[in-house]
Design a protein around this motif. Structure first.
Motif, PDB file in Angstrom:
ATOM      1  N   SER A 209      20.693  29.059 -14.032  1.00 23.41           N
ATOM      2  CA  SER A 209      20.671  27.968 -12.998  1.00 23.41           C
ATOM      3  C   SER A 209      21.634  28.121 -12.201  1.00 23.41           C
ATOM      4  O   SER A 209      21.460  27.704 -10.824  1.00 23.41           O
ATOM      5  CB  SER A 209      20.859  26.716 -14.073  1.00 23.41           C
ATOM      6  N   CYS A 233      14.508  25.028 -16.537  1.00 17.79           N
ATOM      7  CA  CYS A 233      15.940  24.665 -16.426  1.00 17.79           C
ATOM      8  C   CYS A 233      16.109  23.782 -17.756  1.00 17.79           C
ATOM      9  O   CYS A 233      15.341  23.073 -18.074  1.00 17.79           O
ATOM     10  CB  CYS A 233      16.294  24.118 -15.214  1.00 17.79           C
ATOM     11  N   ILE A 238      18.475  20.381 -14.005  1.00 15.14           N
ATOM     12  CA  ILE A 238      17.443  20.697 -13.274  1.00 15.14           C
ATOM     13  C   ILE A 238      17.678  20.130 -11.771  1.00 15.14           C
ATOM     14  O   ILE A 238      17.264  20.724 -10.805  1.00 15.14           O
ATOM     15  CB  ILE A 238      16.109  20.079 -13.644  1.00 15.14           C
ATOM     16  N   GLU A 239      18.154  18.998 -11.564  1.00 17.85           N
ATOM     17  CA  GLU A 239      18.584  18.394 -10.210  1.00 17.85           C
ATOM     18  C   GLU A 239      19.495  19.263  -9.652  1.00 17.85           C
ATOM     19  O   GLU A 239      19.095  19.331  -8.302  1.00 17.85           O
ATOM     20  CB  GLU A 239      18.810  16.867 -10.358  1.00 17.85           C
ATOM     21  N   ARG A 242      17.578  22.358  -7.995  1.00 12.64           N
ATOM     22  CA  ARG A 242      16.592  21.935  -7.147  1.00 12.64           C
ATOM     23  C   ARG A 242      17.299  21.724  -5.909  1.00 12.64           C
ATOM     24  O   ARG A 242      16.848  22.218  -4.708  1.00 12.64           O
ATOM     25  CB  ARG A 242      15.908  20.461  -7.552  1.00 12.64           C
ATOM     26  N   TYR A 245      18.279  25.353  -4.476  1.00 12.72           N
ATOM     27  CA  TYR A 245      17.052  25.856  -3.750  1.00 12.72           C
ATOM     28  C   TYR A 245      16.865  25.384  -2.502  1.00 12.72           C
ATOM     29  O   TYR A 245      16.663  26.041  -1.731  1.00 12.72           O
ATOM     30  CB  TYR A 245      15.711  25.919  -4.753  1.00 12.72           C
ATOM     31  N   ALA A 246      16.885  23.888  -2.441  1.00  7.41           N
ATOM     32  CA  ALA A 246      16.420  23.183  -1.266  1.00  7.41           C
ATOM     33  C   ALA A 246      17.572  23.715   0.073  1.00  7.41           C
ATOM     34  O   ALA A 246      17.133  23.978   0.987  1.00  7.41           O
ATOM     35  CB  ALA A 246      16.667  21.636  -1.642  1.00  7.41           C
ATOM     36  N   GLU A 253       9.514  25.967  -8.100  1.00  7.67           N
ATOM     37  CA  GLU A 253       8.902  24.813  -8.923  1.00  7.67           C
ATOM     38  C   GLU A 253       9.764  24.928 -10.125  1.00  7.67           C
ATOM     39  O   GLU A 253       9.917  25.963 -10.895  1.00  7.67           O
ATOM     40  CB  GLU A 253       7.481  25.354  -9.157  1.00  7.67           C
ATOM     41  N   LEU A 254      10.360  23.740 -10.603  1.00  5.39           N
ATOM     42  CA  LEU A 254      11.210  23.616 -11.535  1.00  5.39           C
ATOM     43  C   LEU A 254      10.764  22.709 -12.727  1.00  5.39           C
ATOM     44  O   LEU A 254      10.096  21.765 -12.322  1.00  5.39           O
ATOM     45  CB  LEU A 254      12.685  23.278 -11.275  1.00  5.39           C
TER      46      LEU A 254
END
Length: 403
Positions: A209, A233, A238-239, A242, A245-246, A253-254
């Motif tokens: 991650s 993740c 996970i956040e 996210r 990547y953003a 896609e996670l």
């Protein structure tokens, strides 16, 4: 519901495996193959193992108490010994009612009392070692079993004096993964999307991650613009992943768990993740190139050993975790994916390392041990209740079973 193959002798087998996917996935695959051949199978594991997805519904799972002897505290040793003795007694009770022809150990601590019970009851025993280093429990029983099945041609800590017991079968994989073996590698050209699958095993891996999003962002713009990422993740990560990547403008896609992992693997051009035994088996069954980061705290460094064959064949690159940086990852991806033929050649090399007949070959080995067929029939009849020919005798371990 199991249905016996016409004209065959239906036998009973007990599979004993630790409570991780690495131990249980091959056990589930063997159970499915034995069931197809008309046999009845029972599983012995621990509480973790009883809850792992993928167990066939027709296989009852019997939960043994933990029996791990570790650390320097004598009280822990006593608790561990008590658990082992209790588990051995429970396994013996199961054997009395289930009457197994053979017991197959897949390693892990729940296998220890089960194999001890099988030796005491003089039931034929087979070990299956999933990794390139013989595990501790399997190491203990190597000299006491009838056969040792291995997943790799080279297995460290497996004494050469047991050579006459060893059969190379590979690592059985799930049917849905094996079904992908003859499918072509996903089309990949100069302008194609580059689909990357990232997983860190059943619990994810924080280092992936932290490193992978930044490593992908360092790729040349022409390659980076074609990325499509699927990443598993940890829930707590996970956040943040996210957001990374953003920030890099990379579509990803996670999820914390993918139910359709076989389908995700089918569409992937490149895998990035750990090198557990089941991961290697699935990559080579399907034929997918990989960048592997062995878990540094794996017992006896077995995940690093697991990468030897696929790396030597050209199907993967291995990076030690201490060297796993965004820059290093970007260089490796660029080397593998900059030219379509490089990635396709690596996929073929990975495919050549696979053992597609592992479940069948292991089942053949397991069936080769036990009583003569007529004795199997006699023992089975004794284990059957007077009424209901297809029902198994109720186990005395019913109160400890997880159906």
């Amino acid at each position: 519901m199991s249905s016996a193959v016409k004209g065959s002798v239906s036998r009973h087998y007990v599979l004993a495996a630790g409570g991780t996917g690495g131990h249980l996935i091959p056990a589930f695959a063997l159970a499915a193959e034995l069931d197809r051949r008309g046999h009845h199978v029972a599983l012995i594991t621990d509480e973790r193992g009883a809850g792992i997805p993928g167990k066939p519904d027709y296989v009852p799972a019997h939960v043994l108490p933990p029996g791990r002897i570790a650390g320097k505290n004598p009280l822990n040793w006593l608790r561990g010994l008590k658990g082992i003795l209790s588990g051995r007694s429970m396994a013996l009770r199961l054997f009395e009612s289930f009457q197994p022809t053979a017991v197959v150990g897949f390693g892990g601590y729940p296998a220890l009392p089960t194999m001890l019970a099988a030796n005491a009851a003089k039931i034929p025993t087979i070990l299956h070692e999933q990794n390139s280093v013989l595990g501790r429990v399997n190491r203990y029983f190597a000299g006491k079993v009838n056969a040792i099945a291995t997943a790799f041609a080279q297995v460290d800590r497996l004494d050469a004096k047991y050579a006459d017991k060893i059969t190379l079968v590979g690592n059985p994989v799930r049917d849905e993964v094996l079904a992908l073996r003859e499918a072509p590698f996903p089309e990949f050209g100069e302008d194609s999307l580059l689909r990357i699958l990232v997983t860190g095993g059943s619990q994810g891996a924080r280092v992936l991650s932290e490193v992978v999003p930044d490593g992908l962002a360092m790729l040349p713009p022409a390659l980076r613009s074609r990325l499509q990422v699927i990443q598993q993740c940890r829930p707590e990560d996970i956040e943040a992943v996210r957001a990374r990547y953003a920030g890099h403008g990379i579509p990803a896609e996670l999820a914390t768990y993918f139910e359709d992992m076989a389908e995700r693997l089918a569409g992937a051009h490149l895998f990035i993740g750990r090198s557990g035994a089941s991961t290697i088996a699935e990559l080579t069954a399907v034929g997918r190139p990989a960048i592997l980061i062995p878990l540094p705290i794996a017992t006896d460094d077995h995940q690093a050993a697991n990468t030897r064959e696929i790396v030597a064949a050209g199907g993967a690159r291995a990076i030690r975790q201490e060297s796993f940086t965004a820059t290093t990852l970007a260089k490796q991806i660029q080397a593998m994916a900059q030219h379509p033929e490089t990635l396709a050649n690596a996929a073929h090399a990975s495919w050549n390392c696979g053992y597609p007949n592992a479940a069948s070959d292991l089942a053949d080995l397991v069936e080769s041990f036990g009583a003569a067929p007529i004795m199997d029939v006699i023992r089975m009849e004794k284990a059957m209740p007077a009424k209901g020919g297809e029902a198994l005798a109720k186990s005395k371990l019913a109160k400890d079973s997880v159906q």
